[in-house]
Motif scaffolding. Structure first.
Motif, PDB file in Angstrom:
ATOM      1  N   ASP A 233       0.856  -1.176   0.000  1.00  0.00           N
ATOM      2  CA  ASP A 233       0.000   0.000   0.000  1.00  0.00           C
ATOM      3  C   ASP A 233       0.894   1.229   0.000  1.00  0.00           C
ATOM      4  O   ASP A 233       2.105   1.125   0.213  1.00  0.00           O
TER       5      ASP A 233
ATOM      6  N   PRO B 268      -1.004  -8.995   2.451  1.00  0.00           N
ATOM      7  CA  PRO B 268      -1.680  -7.747   2.089  1.00  0.00           C
ATOM      8  C   PRO B 268      -1.844  -6.829   3.301  1.00  0.00           C
ATOM      9  O   PRO B 268      -2.141  -7.284   4.405  1.00  0.00           O
TER      10      PRO B 268
ATOM     11  N   CYS C  91       0.860  -1.083  -6.046  1.00  0.00           N
ATOM     12  CA  CYS C  91       0.123  -0.982  -4.792  1.00  0.00           C
ATOM     13  C   CYS C  91      -1.347  -1.338  -4.987  1.00  0.00           C
ATOM     14  O   CYS C  91      -1.907  -1.136  -6.064  1.00  0.00           O
ATOM     15  N   ASP C  92      -1.951  -1.862  -3.921  1.00  0.00           N
ATOM     16  CA  ASP C  92      -3.370  -2.201  -3.939  1.00  0.00           C
ATOM     17  C   ASP C  92      -4.228  -1.075  -3.396  1.00  0.00           C
ATOM     18  O   ASP C  92      -5.339  -0.852  -3.851  1.00  0.00           O
TER      19      ASP C  92
ATOM     20  N   GLU D  78      -8.496   2.392  -4.166  1.00  0.00           N
ATOM     21  CA  GLU D  78      -8.176   0.977  -4.344  1.00  0.00           C
ATOM     22  C   GLU D  78      -8.028   0.675  -5.819  1.00  0.00           C
ATOM     23  O   GLU D  78      -8.687   1.308  -6.658  1.00  0.00           O
TER      24      GLU D  78
END
Length: 163
Positions: A2, A92, A111-112, A160
């Motif tokens: 992230d 995650p 990145c998520d 996201e």
């Protein structure tokens, strides 16, 4: 992985090697999200931190091309491949990219989630990142109510990756 960053309304994130604003609520937000996690940064970002050493209560990874670079509380990696390998042990939400602009712009597509403190001001930045609002691969999933501190109004926005 992230990403977490504070950006002004022109997507500026820094000036003269430092942050654009002193926002204690944002610093608390940063700490809450990154404490106990792994953080990834470039050498210049590390050098801008207090004492030029890694953040406490985090596993600090520094991506630098200098194979001889060492810093207190840090693990040095010299390539994106070595970084990916080092981070493969984490799940995650356990790794945060924390800067600087070169790494944000290079790695944000990996990145998520993107945690962005959006400051509603032009703070005369000299360092900028990609405008995430214009990236079709990401969408806003959360936005806080505005907060005003030290004369700056800001919101916590989470993006996201689209599935």
């Amino acid at each position: 992985m992230d990403l977490i960053v504070a950006a002004d309304n022109k997507w500026g994130i820094g000036r003269d090697g430092g942050l654009l604003a002193d926002l204690p609520t944002d610093m608390k937000y940063f700490k809450e999200h990154t404490t106990g996690k792994a953080v990834v940064m470039g050498r210049k970002t590390l050098e801008s931190l207090p004492g030029g050493r890694g953040l406490p209560k985090r596993t600090n990874y520094v991506l630098t091309s200098n194979p001889d670079f060492e810093a207190e509380r840090c693990i040095t990696v010299n390539s994106e491949e070595a970084l990916r390998e080092a981070l493969s042990q984490y799940g995650p939400g356990e790794v945060f990219l924390i800067g600087g602009a070169t790494l944000y712009n290079r790695l944000y597509k990996q990145c998520d989630r993107l945690y962005v403190t959006k400051m509603d001001a032009d703070l005369d930045a000299d360092t900028f990142i990609v405008n995430f609002d214009e990236d079709p691969d990401f969408e806003t999933v959360s936005e806080s109510e505005p907060v005003t501190e030290n004369g700056i109004t800001f919101r916590f926005v989470i993006y996201e990756r689209k599935k």
